[in-house]
Design an enzyme around this catalytic site. Structure first.
Site, short mmCIF file in Angstrom:
data_model
loop_
_atom_site.label_atom_id
_atom_site.label_comp_id
_atom_site.label_asym_id
_atom_site.label_seq_id
_atom_site.Cartn_x
_atom_site.Cartn_y
_atom_site.Cartn_z
N LYS A 49 53.60 54.09 49.68
CA LYS A 49 52.31 54.71 50.04
C LYS A 49 52.35 55.25 51.48
CE LYS A 49 49.86 51.98 46.64
NZ LYS A 49 49.13 50.76 46.27
N GLN A 93 46.17 45.88 49.35
CA GLN A 93 47.11 45.77 48.23
C GLN A 93 46.87 44.48 47.44
OE1 GLN A 93 49.47 48.25 47.42
NE2 GLN A 93 49.70 47.03 45.57
N ASP A 116 40.44 52.86 46.54
CA ASP A 116 40.95 52.40 45.26
C ASP A 116 39.81 52.11 44.30
OD1 ASP A 116 42.98 52.19 43.48
OD2 ASP A 116 43.57 50.16 44.04
#
Ligand code: NAP
Length: 291
Positions: A49, A93, A116
């Site tokens: 990422k 994450q 997200d």
């Protein structure tokens, strides 16, 4: 059988985003990547990422709290990032270490930085067919991959395996939306489903997201179905230097013989997740800078 090449589609999207970012004015878009602890898969995902962000022209701020960080301390980091005007996007994450309540962390993210899309506001917007929020990157990547592969879900029976917050539920909601490209008839299967193959065999489009290596075999798939394999599973393999190989939730050698289109693992949905994270970060930047 047509292979849906996620690497190729993601590369095209990244090139588009790079051109788009080059045309933006003012400060650089910025994503904060928070990785707690040293989970090996998370280490490689966050590296990817960070690298892709740099390629697109997005600043990546990597924050690595120790594995034993408390909930309160991590929430403190989130609060600081929420308040920082130089940060457009925050990704924490998953999976996080056990002592942490992931859902509470996702809910703590400011909705305008929750790229997200796992917080209450953004997931709610998906259920309301409202495009103004952020859609979770993996489900968004699946929809983009289908659209760019010429698969229209209208009138199709879409069967989703898995009901996680991260993949199964949001992708089911997206496929169900009353919108161009979507409009599918959706069935969601999970560990409580009895006679699961009876459902999967009816699927025109089968989306497997259960985290069980090669679970979906040829006898579970209707000939001509489109198969999207979300799973990323590490299977021991002494012939590899790493000691493992990656497989999906679908038994590719047999299912690929009867599917009309199928995604490989690796090189299918995975690269799309990263591309969509960048797309959402640019969207957040535009929101914050009114561009
Ligand atoms: P998860 O949170 O573990 O959820 C798994 C889901 O599958 C749950 O709903 C579970 O049912 C269901 N399930 C598990 N075993 C089953 C079985 N034998 N029969 C029917 N349903 C079963 O996993 P996730 O986060 O959604 O991830 C799924 C897979 O996708 C994993 O391999 C993960 O690594 C991968 N993934 C890939 C990407 C990517 O970018 N490609 C992104 C995210 C995840 P219950 O709800 O009843 O427990």
């Amino acid at each position: 059988m047509e292979l849906i090449d996620g690497n190729q589609v993601a590369a095209a999207i990244i090139a588009e985003l790079k051109a788009e970012v080059a045309g933006l004015t003012g400060r650089q878009p910025c994503i904060a990547l928070v990785r707690v602890g040293e989970d090996p898969a998370s280490v490689s995902y966050v590296k990817k990422k960070e690298k892709t962000a740099a390629e697109v022209g997005i600043a990546g701020r990597v924050i690595l709290p120790p594995a034993d960080i408390t909930q309160a301390a991590l929430e403190g980091i989130i609060d600081q990032l929420n308040a920082d005007p130089a940060v457009d996007a925050i990704l924490v994450q998953s999976p996080m270490p056990r002592q942490l309540d992931e859902l509470k962390i996702f809910r703590r993210l400011s909705p305008d930085k929750d790229v997200d899309g796992l917080g209450t506001m953004n997931l709610g917007k998906v259920a309301q067919d409202d495009d103004s929020g952020f859609v979770s990157c993996t489900p968004l990547g699946i929809m983009e991959l289908l659209a760019r592969s010429g698969v229209d879900l209208k009138g199709k029976h879409v069967v989703v395996l898995g009901r996680s917050l991260l993949v199964g539920k949001p992708v089911a909601l997206l496929a169900l939306q009353k919108k161009a490209g979507a409009n599918g008839t959706v069935t969601v299967c999970h560990s409580g489903t009895t006679n699961l193959p009876a459902y999967t065999r009816q699927a025109d489009v089968l989306i497997a997201a259960i985290g069980r290596a090669e679970f979906v075999t040829a006898d579970m798939v209707k000939p001509g179905a489109v198969v999207i394999d979300v799973g990323i599973n590490r299977v021991p393999d002494p012939t590899r230097k790493t000691g493992y190989r990656l497989t999906g939730d679908v038994h590719f050698p047999s299912v690929s013989l009867l599917a009309s289109k199928i995604t490989p693992v690796p090189g299918g949905v995975g690269p799309m997740t990263v591309a969509m994270l960048m797309k959402n970060t640019v969207k957040a930047f535009r929101l914050h800078t009114a561009q």
